[in-house]
Scaffold this motif. Structure first.
Motif, short mmCIF file in Angstrom:
data_model
loop_
_atom_site.label_atom_id
_atom_site.label_comp_id
_atom_site.label_asym_id
_atom_site.label_seq_id
_atom_site.Cartn_x
_atom_site.Cartn_y
_atom_site.Cartn_z
N MET A 172 -2.69 0.12 3.79
CA MET A 172 -1.30 -0.13 3.48
C MET A 172 -0.72 1.11 2.79
N ALA A 173 0.41 1.58 3.28
CA ALA A 173 1.06 2.75 2.69
C ALA A 173 1.70 2.37 1.36
N MET A 174 1.52 3.25 0.38
CA MET A 174 2.11 3.00 -0.94
C MET A 174 2.95 4.20 -1.35
N THR A 175 3.92 3.92 -2.20
CA THR A 175 4.82 4.95 -2.72
C THR A 175 4.59 5.12 -4.21
N LEU A 176 4.43 6.36 -4.63
CA LEU A 176 4.34 6.68 -6.06
C LEU A 176 5.73 7.14 -6.49
N THR A 177 6.28 6.49 -7.50
CA THR A 177 7.58 6.86 -8.04
C THR A 177 7.39 7.23 -9.50
N THR A 178 7.91 8.40 -9.88
CA THR A 178 7.81 8.83 -11.27
C THR A 178 9.18 9.25 -11.78
N GLU A 179 9.27 9.33 -13.10
CA GLU A 179 10.55 9.67 -13.73
C GLU A 179 11.06 11.03 -13.28
N ASP A 180 10.23 12.05 -13.34
CA ASP A 180 10.71 13.41 -13.10
C ASP A 180 10.48 13.92 -11.68
N LEU A 181 9.56 13.33 -10.94
CA LEU A 181 9.24 13.83 -9.60
C LEU A 181 9.80 12.97 -8.48
N TYR A 207 -6.14 0.77 -7.52
CA TYR A 207 -5.09 -0.03 -6.87
C TYR A 207 -4.77 0.55 -5.49
N LEU A 208 -4.62 1.87 -5.42
CA LEU A 208 -4.31 2.54 -4.15
C LEU A 208 -5.38 2.28 -3.11
N LEU A 209 -6.65 2.30 -3.54
CA LEU A 209 -7.77 2.16 -2.61
C LEU A 209 -8.15 0.71 -2.35
N SER A 241 3.69 1.47 -5.67
CA SER A 241 4.14 0.20 -5.09
C SER A 241 3.81 0.08 -3.62
N ALA A 242 3.41 -1.13 -3.27
CA ALA A 242 3.25 -1.51 -1.87
C ALA A 242 4.59 -2.05 -1.36
N SER A 243 5.38 -2.63 -2.29
CA SER A 243 6.71 -3.17 -1.98
C SER A 243 7.46 -3.32 -3.30
N ASP A 244 8.70 -3.81 -3.23
CA ASP A 244 9.47 -4.04 -4.46
C ASP A 244 8.86 -5.15 -5.31
N GLU A 245 8.04 -5.98 -4.69
CA GLU A 245 7.49 -7.14 -5.38
C GLU A 245 6.02 -7.00 -5.74
N GLU A 246 5.36 -5.94 -5.27
CA GLU A 246 3.95 -5.73 -5.56
C GLU A 246 3.74 -4.29 -5.99
N PHE A 247 3.34 -4.11 -7.25
CA PHE A 247 3.17 -2.75 -7.76
C PHE A 247 2.33 -2.76 -9.03
N ILE A 248 1.88 -1.57 -9.39
CA ILE A 248 1.28 -1.30 -10.69
C ILE A 248 2.13 -0.20 -11.30
N ALA A 270 7.19 9.64 -3.92
CA ALA A 270 6.27 10.27 -2.98
C ALA A 270 5.75 9.17 -2.06
N PRO A 271 6.37 9.02 -0.87
CA PRO A 271 5.94 7.96 0.04
C PRO A 271 4.59 8.27 0.67
N ASP A 272 3.90 7.23 1.11
CA ASP A 272 2.60 7.36 1.78
C ASP A 272 1.63 8.24 0.99
N VAL A 273 1.59 8.01 -0.31
CA VAL A 273 0.75 8.83 -1.19
C VAL A 273 -0.73 8.57 -0.90
N ASN A 274 -1.54 9.64 -0.96
CA ASN A 274 -2.98 9.48 -0.79
C ASN A 274 -3.66 9.71 -2.14
N ALA A 275 -4.96 9.49 -2.19
CA ALA A 275 -5.70 9.55 -3.46
C ALA A 275 -5.62 10.94 -4.10
#
Length: 115
Positions: free
Chosen positions: A1-10, A97-99, A37-44, A13-18
């Protein structure tokens, strides 16, 4: 499942890998929060809990890291890790979580957050 990493300053980053995840979280250049996040409703997610004072100074001296708050959301419920965690613990939890591992879930005691 593709996940997106979202940060304050950066930003996002969609489809983030390890490798990219670890590189982005290795320094504090990403800001004061990060969410995977995997979606708006599932994230760490994690937020920097630094504030002036003796308790924060003691945490930083003992752990070599700002204190962080770690949370996850799934099935309409949100949970917070009890106590404060280090950035290294955040990185390990995000990697797990990503893996699709379970270490992120079992490494902490979690309490439900009232939304």
């Amino acid at each position: 499942m593709a996940m997106t990493l979202t940060t304050e300053d950066l930003g996002a980053a969609p489809d983030v890998n390890a490798a990219t995840l670890d590189e982005l979280l290795a320094s504090d250049a990403f800001g004061k929060f990060a969410a995977l996040s995997a979606s708006d409703e599932e994230f760490i997610q994690a937020g920097d809990a630094w504030e002036p004072g003796a308790a924060c100074a003691a945490f930083m001296q003992a752990h070599g890291s700002d204190p962080w708050v770690l949370e996850y959301r799934e099935r309409g419920q949100q949970f917070r890790a009890e106590g404060q965690v280090t950035l290294q613990q955040v990185r390990r939890a995000f990697q797990s979580y990503l893996l699709g591992g379970s270490e992120w879930r079992t490494a902490f005691a979690w309490s439900e957050v009232a939304l």
